[in-house]
Design a protein around this motif. Structure first.
Motif, short mmCIF file in Angstrom:
data_model
loop_
_atom_site.label_atom_id
_atom_site.label_comp_id
_atom_site.label_asym_id
_atom_site.label_seq_id
_atom_site.Cartn_x
_atom_site.Cartn_y
_atom_site.Cartn_z
N MET A 181 3.64 6.64 4.20
CA MET A 181 4.81 7.05 3.48
C MET A 181 6.22 7.86 4.75
O MET A 181 6.93 7.83 4.13
CB MET A 181 5.04 7.68 2.03
N ASN A 184 8.05 5.18 6.48
CA ASN A 184 9.05 4.30 5.47
C ASN A 184 10.22 5.43 5.17
O ASN A 184 10.39 5.08 4.55
CB ASN A 184 8.40 3.88 4.25
N LEU A 185 9.79 6.25 5.19
CA LEU A 185 11.03 7.47 4.55
C LEU A 185 12.45 6.73 5.60
O LEU A 185 13.50 7.41 5.48
CB LEU A 185 10.82 9.15 4.85
N GLN A 188 12.45 2.38 5.30
CA GLN A 188 13.24 2.20 4.35
C GLN A 188 13.04 1.06 3.98
O GLN A 188 14.08 -0.40 3.65
CB GLN A 188 14.57 2.28 3.97
N SER A 189 11.50 0.62 4.32
CA SER A 189 11.24 -1.59 3.90
C SER A 189 10.78 -1.32 2.14
O SER A 189 9.74 -0.53 2.24
CB SER A 189 9.51 -1.61 4.90
N PRO A 190 11.59 -2.33 1.43
CA PRO A 190 11.22 -1.94 0.42
C PRO A 190 9.14 -2.56 0.59
O PRO A 190 8.52 -2.81 -0.68
CB PRO A 190 12.11 -3.21 -0.33
N MET A 193 6.93 -0.47 1.40
CA MET A 193 6.51 0.84 -0.12
C MET A 193 5.71 -0.18 -1.05
O MET A 193 5.63 0.65 -1.95
CB MET A 193 8.41 0.49 -1.33
N ILE A 196 2.70 0.27 0.18
CA ILE A 196 2.04 1.70 -0.12
C ILE A 196 1.82 1.72 -1.58
O ILE A 196 0.42 2.52 -1.81
CB ILE A 196 2.86 2.67 0.19
N SER A 197 2.04 1.28 -2.76
CA SER A 197 2.34 1.37 -4.05
C SER A 197 0.82 0.72 -4.39
O SER A 197 -0.17 1.41 -4.63
CB SER A 197 3.56 0.98 -5.01
N PHE A 252 3.06 5.22 -8.24
CA PHE A 252 3.23 4.50 -7.48
C PHE A 252 3.19 3.52 -8.73
O PHE A 252 3.33 1.75 -8.50
CB PHE A 252 1.52 4.27 -7.52
N MET A 255 6.76 2.13 -10.12
CA MET A 255 7.53 1.52 -8.59
C MET A 255 7.31 -0.04 -9.00
O MET A 255 8.25 -0.83 -9.29
CB MET A 255 6.39 1.66 -7.09
#
Length: 261
Positions: A181, A184-185, A188-190, A193, A196-197, A252, A255
């Protein structure tokens, strides 16, 4: 005479088991009750702060979000300034470095107060969801999380299977999740993310069952000592563990299920 002594020992043992069962139910009720109060504090703080941070008066706005929501001076400080990094990471720092010291040194009442202060800080860090997602989707996701949490916690409480073996694996997963996480801050990869979720939901679902069984096992192991101060602290510590699991599952899931403003 021997038979009488055996029967008496069985009655004493049965009475003690019944006392432990009753105490365990009271202990679990306190765990869930404390957790629920913490969730209410978080929700109230998040909702209130999101309202205080926005304005409908363009002359009072210092920034505007992509969805058109206007931020006032407070909102700009919370969500747009470097202060947002402090707000984001302060709760994590407290869990890693402050909670253990609080458990060792504070009274049971002090530990409970610390948990409620932590819940308020989480409310501040979560307040932005009310600016991004619709109230309906937030409510819907909350109830879905509550149903899933209830089922998983019930499984952890009733299962005869020892879940301790998966605890270390899941905690390692959480560490990896936090690292991903943070990375990815900046990326900024969708796609990252999304991964991760999905992984986060599975990890905290497992931790919900694991923590519930651990809370139960620790109570049974220590109930005979009669250390009420320790049991009161343990109830708050268990509430914190379940609170964190619930909150992360909620975030999560949001998201996936959340509809943006």
């Amino acid at each position: 005479m021997s038979d009488f002594n055996t029967m008496r020992a069985q009655r004493v043992s049965g009475t003690r088991a019944a006392e432990i069962d009753a105490g365990l139910r009271a202990h679990m009720n306190k765990v869930y009750g404390t957790m629920s109060v913490g969730m209410l504090i978080t929700a109230a703080a998040a909702w209130a702060i999101s309202g205080l941070a926005t304005t409908t008066d363009p002359s009072m706005a210092v920034a505007q979000l992509p969805n058109g929501t206007m931020l006032n001076t407070l909102g700009g400080a919370i969500y747009m300034s470097p202060l947002r990094w402090v707000i984001m990471f302060a709760p994590l720092a407290f869990i890693l470095f402050g909670w253990g010291a609080l458990m060792r040194r504070a009274s049971a009442a002090g530990v409970q107060l610390g948990f409620f202060v932590f819940a308020s800080a989480i409310g501040l860090s979560l307040s932005s969801i009310f600016l991004v997602f619709t109230s309906y989707s937030i409510t819907q996701t909350f109830f879905v999380t509550a149903i899933a949490f209830g089922g998983l916690s019930l499984y952890g409480y009733t299962t005869k299977k020892d879940l301790s073996g998966m605890g270390t694996f899941l905690i390692m997963g959480v560490i990896g999740l936090i690292v991903a996480m943070i990375v990815n801050l900046f990326l900024q990869s969708p796609a990252m993310m999304f991964a991760i979720s999905a992984i986060g939901i599975l990890i905290f679902a497992g931790l919900t069952a694991f923590y519930t069984q651990t809370i139960k096992s620790e109570y049974v192991a220590h109930a005979a000592n009669g250390d009420q101060e320790w049991l009161d602290k343990a109830a708050v510590d268990g509430a914190l563990s379940l609170y964190i699991s619930f909150l992360n599952m909620f975030q999560f899931l949001l998201m996936f299920m959340g509809q943006q403003e």
